[in-house]
Design a protein around this motif. Structure first.
Motif, PDB file in Angstrom:
ATOM      1  N   PHE A 116       0.848  -1.190   0.000  1.00 21.47           N
ATOM      2  CA  PHE A 116       0.000   0.000   0.000  1.00 21.47           C
ATOM      3  C   PHE A 116       0.888   1.246   0.000  1.00 21.47           C
ATOM      4  CE2 PHE A 116      -2.257   3.552   1.773  1.00 21.47           C
ATOM      5  CZ  PHE A 116      -3.539   3.455   1.258  1.00 21.47           C
ATOM      6  N   LYS A 119       2.515   1.894  -3.365  1.00 20.12           N
ATOM      7  CA  LYS A 119       1.588   2.365  -4.394  1.00 20.12           C
ATOM      8  C   LYS A 119       1.105   3.791  -4.132  1.00 20.12           C
ATOM      9  CE  LYS A 119       1.242  -0.708  -7.562  1.00 20.12           C
ATOM     10  NZ  LYS A 119       1.399  -0.351  -8.993  1.00 20.12           N
ATOM     11  N   HIS A 120       1.238   4.259  -2.919  1.00 23.31           N
ATOM     12  CA  HIS A 120       0.713   5.589  -2.573  1.00 23.31           C
ATOM     13  C   HIS A 120       1.807   6.560  -2.151  1.00 23.31           C
ATOM     14  CE1 HIS A 120      -2.764   2.846  -2.175  1.00 23.31           C
ATOM     15  NE2 HIS A 120      -3.461   3.855  -2.627  1.00 23.31           N
ATOM     16  N   ARG A 122       3.596   8.556  -3.687  1.00 21.36           N
ATOM     17  CA  ARG A 122       3.692   9.872  -4.334  1.00 21.36           C
ATOM     18  C   ARG A 122       2.578  10.819  -3.910  1.00 21.36           C
ATOM     19  NH1 ARG A 122       4.543   7.981 -10.403  1.00 21.36           N
ATOM     20  NH2 ARG A 122       3.158   6.417  -9.530  1.00 21.36           N
ATOM     21  N   ILE A 123       1.723  10.343  -3.015  1.00 21.21           N
ATOM     22  CA  ILE A 123       0.614  11.181  -2.570  1.00 21.21           C
ATOM     23  C   ILE A 123       1.083  12.053  -1.405  1.00 21.21           C
ATOM     24  CG2 ILE A 123      -1.703  11.169  -1.593  1.00 21.21           C
ATOM     25  CD1 ILE A 123      -2.210   8.591  -3.170  1.00 21.21           C
ATOM     26  N   TRP A 128      -3.974  13.537   1.700  1.00 17.93           N
ATOM     27  CA  TRP A 128      -4.647  12.666   2.668  1.00 17.93           C
ATOM     28  C   TRP A 128      -5.529  13.488   3.604  1.00 17.93           C
ATOM     29  CZ3 TRP A 128      -4.303   8.041   0.920  1.00 17.93           C
ATOM     30  CH2 TRP A 128      -3.104   7.489   0.466  1.00 17.93           C
ATOM     31  N   LYS A 136      -6.548   7.577   5.202  1.00 20.37           N
ATOM     32  CA  LYS A 136      -6.014   6.701   4.148  1.00 20.37           C
ATOM     33  C   LYS A 136      -6.941   5.525   3.916  1.00 20.37           C
ATOM     34  CE  LYS A 136      -1.186   7.809   4.785  1.00 20.37           C
ATOM     35  NZ  LYS A 136       0.186   7.376   4.954  1.00 20.37           N
ATOM     36  N   ASN A 138     -10.014   5.606   3.664  1.00 22.78           N
ATOM     37  CA  ASN A 138     -11.207   6.022   2.905  1.00 22.78           C
ATOM     38  C   ASN A 138     -10.977   5.777   1.412  1.00 22.78           C
ATOM     39  OD1 ASN A 138     -13.590   7.157   2.113  1.00 22.78           O
ATOM     40  ND2 ASN A 138     -13.105   9.247   2.767  1.00 22.78           N
ATOM     41  N   CYS A 139     -10.802   4.542   1.050  1.00 16.24           N
ATOM     42  CA  CYS A 139     -10.466   4.166  -0.334  1.00 16.24           C
ATOM     43  C   CYS A 139     -11.425   4.782  -1.362  1.00 16.24           C
ATOM     44  CB  CYS A 139     -10.422   2.656  -0.526  1.00 16.24           C
ATOM     45  SG  CYS A 139      -9.838   1.675   0.870  1.00 16.24           S
ATOM     46  N   CYS A 142     -10.985   8.237  -3.322  1.00 19.12           N
ATOM     47  CA  CYS A 142     -10.111   8.384  -4.495  1.00 19.12           C
ATOM     48  C   CYS A 142     -10.386   7.326  -5.550  1.00 19.12           C
ATOM     49  CB  CYS A 142      -8.655   8.295  -4.080  1.00 19.12           C
ATOM     50  SG  CYS A 142      -8.199   9.489  -2.813  1.00 19.12           S
ATOM     51  N   HIS A 143     -10.755   6.133  -5.114  1.00 13.99           N
ATOM     52  CA  HIS A 143     -11.020   5.039  -6.052  1.00 13.99           C
ATOM     53  C   HIS A 143     -12.529   4.864  -6.154  1.00 13.99           C
ATOM     54  CE1 HIS A 143      -6.783   3.776  -5.988  1.00 13.99           C
ATOM     55  NE2 HIS A 143      -6.817   3.891  -4.677  1.00 13.99           N
ATOM     56  N   TYR A 151      -9.254  -0.636  -8.597  1.00 11.11           N
ATOM     57  CA  TYR A 151      -8.368   0.354  -7.972  1.00 11.11           C
ATOM     58  C   TYR A 151      -7.435   1.068  -8.936  1.00 11.11           C
ATOM     59  CZ  TYR A 151      -9.981  -1.258  -3.462  1.00 11.11           C
ATOM     60  OH  TYR A 151     -10.772  -1.565  -2.392  1.00 11.11           O
ATOM     61  N   ASP A 152      -7.292   0.546 -10.168  1.00 11.09           N
ATOM     62  CA  ASP A 152      -6.361   1.282 -11.041  1.00 11.09           C
ATOM     63  C   ASP A 152      -7.139   2.107 -12.061  1.00 11.09           C
ATOM     64  OD1 ASP A 152      -7.207  -0.890 -12.353  1.00 11.09           O
ATOM     65  OD2 ASP A 152      -5.243  -1.589 -13.009  1.00 11.09           O
TER      66      ASP A 152
END
Ligand code: HEC
Ligand code: HEC
Length: 154
Positions: A116, A119-120, A122-123, A128, A136, A138-139, A142-143, A151-152
């Motif tokens: 996780f 994959k995140h 760069r955020i 957040w 974080k 709270n999927c 963003c998705h 998810y992608d």
């Protein structure tokens, strides 16, 4: 009816080429209702079976909340989660989620897994903290397809 369903499936495959990478969504209605009450019902493929086992054993102290439920219900949901876990029925998404976790580790947060974080990474911190995100975990903020296991999409 069947034909219409098949057509719909073909269309959504075309619209979401990533469907092959879909994380198996929660289909059990009892689990969906009980574990989707305070946050989305997270896909079992994101944690190993031993993690779900431990979490289901301490629901009265669940990340600062009391999520306890009747023992028979707890057992049924424990079974659903353990059967779909990263190291059992979680498929490709499951093997990815396991990356970097020691065989004795029992992580309870998806958001703390190495996968996780990778994959995140760069955020930015302020992303957040945006009011529509807040956590974080709270999927779906963003998705948009999170509940369906997609998810992608961004
Ligand atoms: C009474 C409310 C409530 C219920 C019901 C509930 N949870 Fe939670 N859960 C929380 C809270 C609060 C957090 C911490 C959220 C955060 O950090 O943003 C959490 C966090 C989690 C996390 C970790 C998320 C992360 O950071 O990766 C998992 C996994 C989880 N819950 C699974 C479940 C499962 C499985 C069930 C059903 C058995 C369930 N929850 C039911 C309140 C609840
Ligand atoms: C602040 C927004 C945000 C939140 C909240 C968030 N994500 Fe993401 N996530 C992203 C972005 C942006 C990417 C894309 C990274 C990339 O493509 O390199 C991503 C990538 C992913 C990927 C990799 C997809 C792929 O195959 O490349 C997964 C899996 C994922 N997120 C799962 C989750 C889960 C599960 C949660 C909740 C526990 C969550 N995310 C919460 C923004 C977020």
């Amino acid at each position: 009816m069947l034909r219409r369903l098949a057509l719909a499936a073909a269309f959504s495959l075309a619209a979401f080429p990533a469907l092959a990478d879909r994380v198996r969504p929660v289909t059990d209605p009892e689990t969906q209702a009980a574990c989707g009450e305070c946050h989305m019902a997270f896909q079992p493929a994101f944690l190993p079976a031993r993690s779900w086992d431990r979490m289901m054993g301490q629901l009265s102290d669940h990340f600062g909340d009391n999520a306890a439920m009747a023992p028979d219900k707890t057992e049924r949901i424990r079974k659903v989660l353990m059967e779909g876990a990263a190291d059992t029925g979680g498929g490709k998404a499951g093997s990815k989620a396991l990356r970097g976790i020691g065989s004795k580790d029992v992580p309870l947060r998806i958001t703390e897994l190495p996968r996780f974080q990778k994959k995140h990474d760069r955020i930015a911190e302020r992303e957040w903290k945006r009011p529509e995100v807040m956590s974080k975990a709270n999927c779906p903020a963003c998705h948009k397809g999170a509940e369906a296991g997609l998810y992608d999409d961004d």
